[in-house]
Motif scaffolding. Sequence first.
Motif, short mmCIF file in Angstrom:
data_model
loop_
_atom_site.label_atom_id
_atom_site.label_comp_id
_atom_site.label_asym_id
_atom_site.label_seq_id
_atom_site.Cartn_x
_atom_site.Cartn_y
_atom_site.Cartn_z
N THR A 110 0.84 -1.19 0.00
CA THR A 110 0.00 0.00 0.00
C THR A 110 0.88 1.24 0.00
O THR A 110 1.83 1.35 0.78
CB THR A 110 -0.90 0.01 1.25
N ALA A 166 -5.01 7.31 -1.34
CA ALA A 166 -6.07 6.33 -1.45
C ALA A 166 -5.93 5.50 -2.72
O ALA A 166 -5.61 6.02 -3.79
CB ALA A 166 -7.43 7.04 -1.44
N ASP A 167 -6.19 4.20 -2.58
CA ASP A 167 -6.29 3.29 -3.72
C ASP A 167 -5.03 3.31 -4.59
O ASP A 167 -5.09 3.41 -5.81
CB ASP A 167 -7.53 3.65 -4.57
N ARG A 168 -3.84 3.19 -3.95
CA ARG A 168 -2.58 3.16 -4.67
C ARG A 168 -1.76 1.99 -4.16
O ARG A 168 -1.51 1.88 -2.95
CB ARG A 168 -1.80 4.47 -4.51
N TYR A 169 -1.34 1.12 -5.08
CA TYR A 169 -0.66 -0.12 -4.69
C TYR A 169 0.49 -0.40 -5.64
O TYR A 169 0.50 0.03 -6.79
CB TYR A 169 -1.63 -1.32 -4.73
N ASP A 176 -12.60 -1.84 -14.35
CA ASP A 176 -13.51 -0.75 -14.74
C ASP A 176 -13.46 -0.49 -16.24
O ASP A 176 -13.74 0.62 -16.69
CB ASP A 176 -13.15 0.53 -13.98
N TYR A 179 -0.56 1.00 -9.16
CA TYR A 179 -1.86 0.56 -9.67
C TYR A 179 -2.98 1.08 -8.77
O TYR A 179 -2.82 1.19 -7.55
CB TYR A 179 -1.95 -0.98 -9.68
N SER A 180 -4.11 1.33 -9.36
CA SER A 180 -5.34 1.48 -8.59
C SER A 180 -5.92 0.08 -8.35
O SER A 180 -5.43 -0.91 -8.92
CB SER A 180 -6.35 2.34 -9.36
N GLY A 181 -6.97 -0.02 -7.53
CA GLY A 181 -7.58 -1.31 -7.30
C GLY A 181 -8.11 -1.93 -8.58
O GLY A 181 -7.96 -3.13 -8.82
N LEU A 221 -6.94 -5.20 3.66
CA LEU A 221 -7.11 -4.60 2.34
C LEU A 221 -8.25 -5.28 1.58
O LEU A 221 -8.37 -6.51 1.59
CB LEU A 221 -5.82 -4.74 1.52
N TRP A 225 -11.63 -5.88 -5.40
CA TRP A 225 -11.09 -5.25 -6.60
C TRP A 225 -11.89 -5.68 -7.82
O TRP A 225 -12.15 -6.88 -8.03
CB TRP A 225 -9.63 -5.64 -6.78
#
Length: 660
Positions: free
Chosen positions: A417, A421-424, A495, A447-449, A487, A492
């Motif tokens: 992480t 927010a939402d960054r991996y 989209d 990456y985003s989720g 997490l 996930w």
Amino acid sequence: MGPSGPHAELTDCSGAIRRRAGIDALIFANRSRDDGLPVREKRDHDWYGDLAVLAVDRPGDFRGRPPKWAPMESGQRLRAWHSTGLGSSFADVHVKYLDGAVGYVDGEPTGMAIGPAYSGGPLWSVDAQVVVGLVTGHIMPPLDPISGRPLPYGSQQIARRSWATPWQAIQEELRAANASGLFEAAAEADPEDPALPLLTDLLETVMPSPEIRRERARAVAERCGYAYPQDGSAPGNEEFARLLVTDPRALAALSEVLRLLDPPATERILQARLLSQVPLLLSPREFDRLRSQLDGLPESLRARLPQAMRAALPLAAALPDGERLDETLTSLERLSGDSQGDPAGPRVPGLLRVMEYLAVLCSEGPRARLRLWSDGVADRLGIPRSALAERRSDAEEWARTQGARTAPLRVLVQVQTLAGADRYRLRLWCDEGAGPRQVSTDGERVYSGAQAAREVLRALESLCRAADPGEHRPLVEALVDRAGLNLPIDEWETDDPDDVVPAVLGAEYQVVVNCPELLRRNERFLPDWRRRWRQLDTGTSLIFSDAAMGPREIYGTLMDRADAVRVSVAVPSGLREEIVQVCLAVGVPVVVWDRAGQSQSAAVAQMDVVSTRELPEGVRSYRAKTVHRPQDYPGRPVLAWADADRTVPQLYLAEPQESA
């Protein structure tokens, strides 16, 4: 609803017959519903009343047939009578609500109302023409404290409400008092039963004198819960034979009595059993002992009964679902068996085969008890130990294949992480069985989720293309640090607007988490972890739901319960994370919790009845339901799964701020 003294005088409806009766069993005993203590005046508002089983000296003198009984149900139209029995004293009521051993009934607005001297009387179903319960008490109108007369009725007062004891509650109490024969012996023997004449002749041969027949009948009656005449009389051969083809367990009870006294006679009676559809395999004692042993098994192990049934009886046309234990056991009793040894010898019944297969899944103690139980039943049936040993060997071989089964394909994904927010960051490996093989090279990409889901799905699709036909979908094992245990990796979802169908990772694939960091920092528990994993099918499951227990108490419990292989955590957030980490750090390989923040999680409760090996699929199934039924399935279950038989890659963990 019963006499208050040790004896009572009974009179039939005509008043012509009087008989002396003694109390055989006193049940309910006028206990309060709140705490089970004797009823206290002006404190307890409803109670169970008295109910007695009377032993009458000569019950045959009473004329008329006993009434038929049926369970009480909401909505039934019922009728009660005053204890005088006057025809004009009837009171009509409806069942409004069933609450365990109590049924609440409301009276009609006109006509007689239930009141004093109605208690203990039968409640007659107007539509079904059966008795469904007994009147217990009535909520009387309030009285004037000075005059003692009823106060004027007010619209806020309860009107014509009484409570009753339903027939199903009476049955339970009679069974507990070993008086089930009062209602279970009502069945009549089928005169066309092919076993009836044969058994009649056999009994005449093996019990030639009334004295022998009396002793054998007394022993059977004791085992089956029947009262037995005390005057020294003995049943006739035909009467005795009718019982054997009426009570499903009476014949097994008789063979239990005869096995040591007359083995040849036992063999002939057991052969006659095969001609009738009524007798079951087990005697009452054998059934109760088996039921007690199965009740003592962990819920997760009992959940594997259907698996044991399928393995033990692969040729059976239809098997019970295993959800209702008593019905399942009764169905298994009716299945025939087979033997790989002497085709002409006694067959090992299907139920015994299933118990042998279930036994090999148990730990040492329960396994030994189940096998001793099987040995006892086999001895009574005259089954050679060699035949049972064959089935025991089959079960052990099956258990070995279960332990050595091929592990599923898996994709390992290390998730880091990043700040924000939402960054991996991800690293991916594929494992076809030979060990992890890295498939991602760019460890710095963010990456985003949704993007991470697409990346993981690409790896999964490549494994699916290489999989053998019929192989299960790969497992997704997320490698996280302590901060990443919650997490939402299973949520996930891609989209891409061009996708024809959604792609929710945890709905399609079994997604588990693994935190190697915790074991790496506590390496003294590595041997415990491996040992617990080896006991995955037989070890103990624990549930931690007490918010008063801290990490120290959890640690002490796990040190005490060295056989614990699985833990469910159902406590508030904050404490939950601490407990989860303690469990993983000391080597518990399987931990389940709900990250949604519910301390009493329905999701965790549902997983408690899933066998340990099936947990990854059980959690996946629940997650799939959250997609289309989110109101019914609000939980977010997490499954930590640390397989000691499979390696994980060497991880280089960075603190989140270093990679931001």
